[in-house]
Motif scaffolding. Sequence first.
Motif, mmCIF file in Angstrom:
data_model
loop_
_atom_site.group_PDB
_atom_site.id
_atom_site.type_symbol
_atom_site.label_atom_id
_atom_site.label_comp_id
_atom_site.label_asym_id
_atom_site.label_seq_id
_atom_site.Cartn_x
_atom_site.Cartn_y
_atom_site.Cartn_z
ATOM 1 N N MET A 107 -19.706 -11.805 -0.794
ATOM 2 C CA MET A 107 -18.998 -11.177 -0.525
ATOM 3 C C MET A 107 -17.648 -11.510 -0.891
ATOM 4 S SD MET A 107 -17.440 -11.349 3.699
ATOM 5 C CE MET A 107 -19.329 -11.370 3.916
ATOM 6 N N HIS A 108 -16.887 -9.910 -0.943
ATOM 7 C CA HIS A 108 -15.589 -9.882 -1.514
ATOM 8 C C HIS A 108 -14.758 -10.209 -0.277
ATOM 9 C CE1 HIS A 108 -16.737 -7.147 -5.311
ATOM 10 N NE2 HIS A 108 -17.729 -6.325 -4.237
ATOM 11 N N ALA A 109 -13.105 -10.659 -1.593
ATOM 12 C CA ALA A 109 -12.596 -11.317 -0.039
ATOM 13 C C ALA A 109 -11.474 -9.798 0.485
ATOM 14 C CB ALA A 109 -11.511 -11.541 -1.272
ATOM 15 N N SER A 110 -11.562 -9.807 1.542
ATOM 16 C CA SER A 110 -10.798 -8.593 2.098
ATOM 17 C C SER A 110 -9.391 -8.055 1.669
ATOM 18 C CB SER A 110 -11.329 -8.704 3.364
ATOM 19 O OG SER A 110 -12.083 -8.382 4.395
ATOM 20 N N PRO A 111 -8.863 -7.033 0.879
ATOM 21 C CA PRO A 111 -7.607 -7.070 0.592
ATOM 22 C C PRO A 111 -6.707 -6.987 2.193
ATOM 23 C CG PRO A 111 -8.678 -4.731 1.024
ATOM 24 C CD PRO A 111 -9.960 -5.721 1.541
ATOM 25 N N PRO A 112 -5.389 -7.469 2.023
ATOM 26 C CA PRO A 112 -4.396 -6.623 2.726
ATOM 27 C C PRO A 112 -4.251 -5.997 3.679
ATOM 28 C CG PRO A 112 -3.533 -8.158 1.407
ATOM 29 C CD PRO A 112 -4.869 -8.102 0.499
ATOM 30 N N VAL A 113 -3.903 -6.198 4.758
ATOM 31 C CA VAL A 113 -3.988 -4.676 5.605
ATOM 32 C C VAL A 113 -2.146 -3.958 6.330
ATOM 33 C CG1 VAL A 113 -4.555 -3.315 7.845
ATOM 34 C CG2 VAL A 113 -6.350 -5.468 6.218
ATOM 35 N N THR A 114 -2.760 -2.856 5.332
ATOM 36 C CA THR A 114 -0.873 -2.328 5.901
ATOM 37 C C THR A 114 -1.325 -1.257 6.320
ATOM 38 O OG1 THR A 114 -0.133 -3.172 3.570
ATOM 39 C CG2 THR A 114 0.722 -1.348 4.731
ATOM 40 N N LEU A 115 -0.323 -1.015 7.936
ATOM 41 C CA LEU A 115 -0.495 0.304 8.355
ATOM 42 C C LEU A 115 0.353 1.379 8.190
ATOM 43 C CD1 LEU A 115 -0.977 1.452 11.154
ATOM 44 C CD2 LEU A 115 0.032 0.253 12.015
ATOM 45 N N THR A 116 0.440 2.665 8.193
ATOM 46 C CA THR A 116 1.505 3.065 7.928
ATOM 47 C C THR A 116 1.472 4.343 9.174
ATOM 48 O OG1 THR A 116 2.396 5.704 6.721
ATOM 49 C CG2 THR A 116 0.555 5.159 6.736
ATOM 50 N N ILE A 117 2.988 4.161 10.534
ATOM 51 C CA ILE A 117 3.215 5.158 11.557
ATOM 52 C C ILE A 117 4.035 7.256 10.968
ATOM 53 C CG2 ILE A 117 4.242 5.265 14.038
ATOM 54 C CD1 ILE A 117 4.082 2.051 13.420
ATOM 55 N N ALA A 118 3.099 7.723 10.502
ATOM 56 C CA ALA A 118 4.093 8.689 9.314
ATOM 57 C C ALA A 118 3.417 10.007 10.192
ATOM 58 C CB ALA A 118 4.062 8.581 8.515
ATOM 59 N N GLY A 119 4.398 11.093 9.877
ATOM 60 C CA GLY A 119 4.142 12.460 9.970
ATOM 61 C C GLY A 119 2.592 13.066 8.628
ATOM 62 N N SER A 120 2.080 14.331 8.729
ATOM 63 C CA SER A 120 0.448 14.198 8.153
ATOM 64 C C SER A 120 0.880 15.415 7.146
ATOM 65 C CB SER A 120 -0.612 14.529 8.789
ATOM 66 O OG SER A 120 -1.613 15.322 7.825
ATOM 67 N N ASP A 121 1.352 15.757 5.829
ATOM 68 C CA ASP A 121 2.028 16.252 5.189
ATOM 69 C C ASP A 121 0.974 16.477 4.758
ATOM 70 O OD1 ASP A 121 3.365 17.942 3.026
ATOM 71 O OD2 ASP A 121 3.612 16.162 1.802
ATOM 72 N N CYS A 122 0.458 17.961 4.843
ATOM 73 C CA CYS A 122 -0.553 18.759 4.468
ATOM 74 C C CYS A 122 -1.051 19.254 3.218
ATOM 75 C CB CYS A 122 -1.575 20.632 4.955
ATOM 76 S SG CYS A 122 0.459 21.771 4.350
ATOM 77 N N SER A 123 0.115 19.249 2.386
ATOM 78 C CA SER A 123 -0.228 19.186 0.656
ATOM 79 C C SER A 123 -0.148 18.171 0.508
ATOM 80 C CB SER A 123 1.529 19.564 0.082
ATOM 81 O OG SER A 123 2.545 18.744 0.556
ATOM 82 N N ALA A 124 -0.121 16.196 0.381
ATOM 83 C CA ALA A 124 -0.376 14.896 0.603
ATOM 84 C C ALA A 124 0.841 15.017 -0.170
ATOM 85 C CB ALA A 124 -1.472 15.329 -0.294
ATOM 86 N N GLY A 125 1.903 15.042 -0.555
ATOM 87 C CA GLY A 125 3.143 14.657 -1.772
ATOM 88 C C GLY A 125 3.792 13.838 -0.977
#
Length: 265
Positions: free
Chosen positions: A1-19
Amino acid sequence: MHASPPVTLTIAGSDCSAGAGLQADLKTFQYFSVFGLTAVTCVVAETPKVVRSVHAVPPAILQDQLRVLLEAFPIAAIKTGMLFSKAHIVAITEILEQYRGIPLVIDPVMIASTGDPLLEENAIAAYKERLFPLATVITPNLDEAEVLWGASARDEQTMERAAHELSARHGCAVLLKGGHLGGPVCADLLVENDLPTWFRSPRIDGAASHGTGCTLSAAIAANLALGGDLHDSIATSKRYLDRVLATSLSWENLSVLNQGTIHFH
């Protein structure tokens, strides 16, 4: 079983152009091999050249996203981006006050790179009074620092004063980004525990600036999640941002001028 990576949360807006926004944050999290979660504050119809409209997610739905994620995942670091309104900031702080042990990176997004406003004016006091006291570090650019500090900071000496005073006022570290100073070198200043550290890198001519603040703050959060201290996390994140800027993309059809009025829903 692979070790689980650290979990990081972003609280932000969605940019439809993804930049920018949470899309840029997720790309950054992926680069640093942390598992990215998102709590969406707004849906923004935009490209690097135009912001057409902003649709805010109801604060109660934002809180639901945060509750379910914080209850289900061992979140190791959190960052905030576009929060839009006082109601959204209050909604976030009501939840995050219960999770003070998690490193929190706050990018106080106020204006898009197009010049369009991304924050309601009455939200600034909520940032100062409610959210900043929970922060590990805040990452304003010079325009944002001017609003938060109450005076202009347009040289390195004034940047030092602004960063020290903001850090003392809000009880957190401050990374004041000096990219808007101009000149051949981009100089950012960290004030942590009243100690100043400058991070300098050559300005990259022709680099796209859309989403750089989002990317830098996401990278800092990812490196904090990986166990780095704040200084080393910023240094690593700055090197990553330099690589991103050096290989930034462009398309001819994005050269359309910003036309029309931004709509808020």
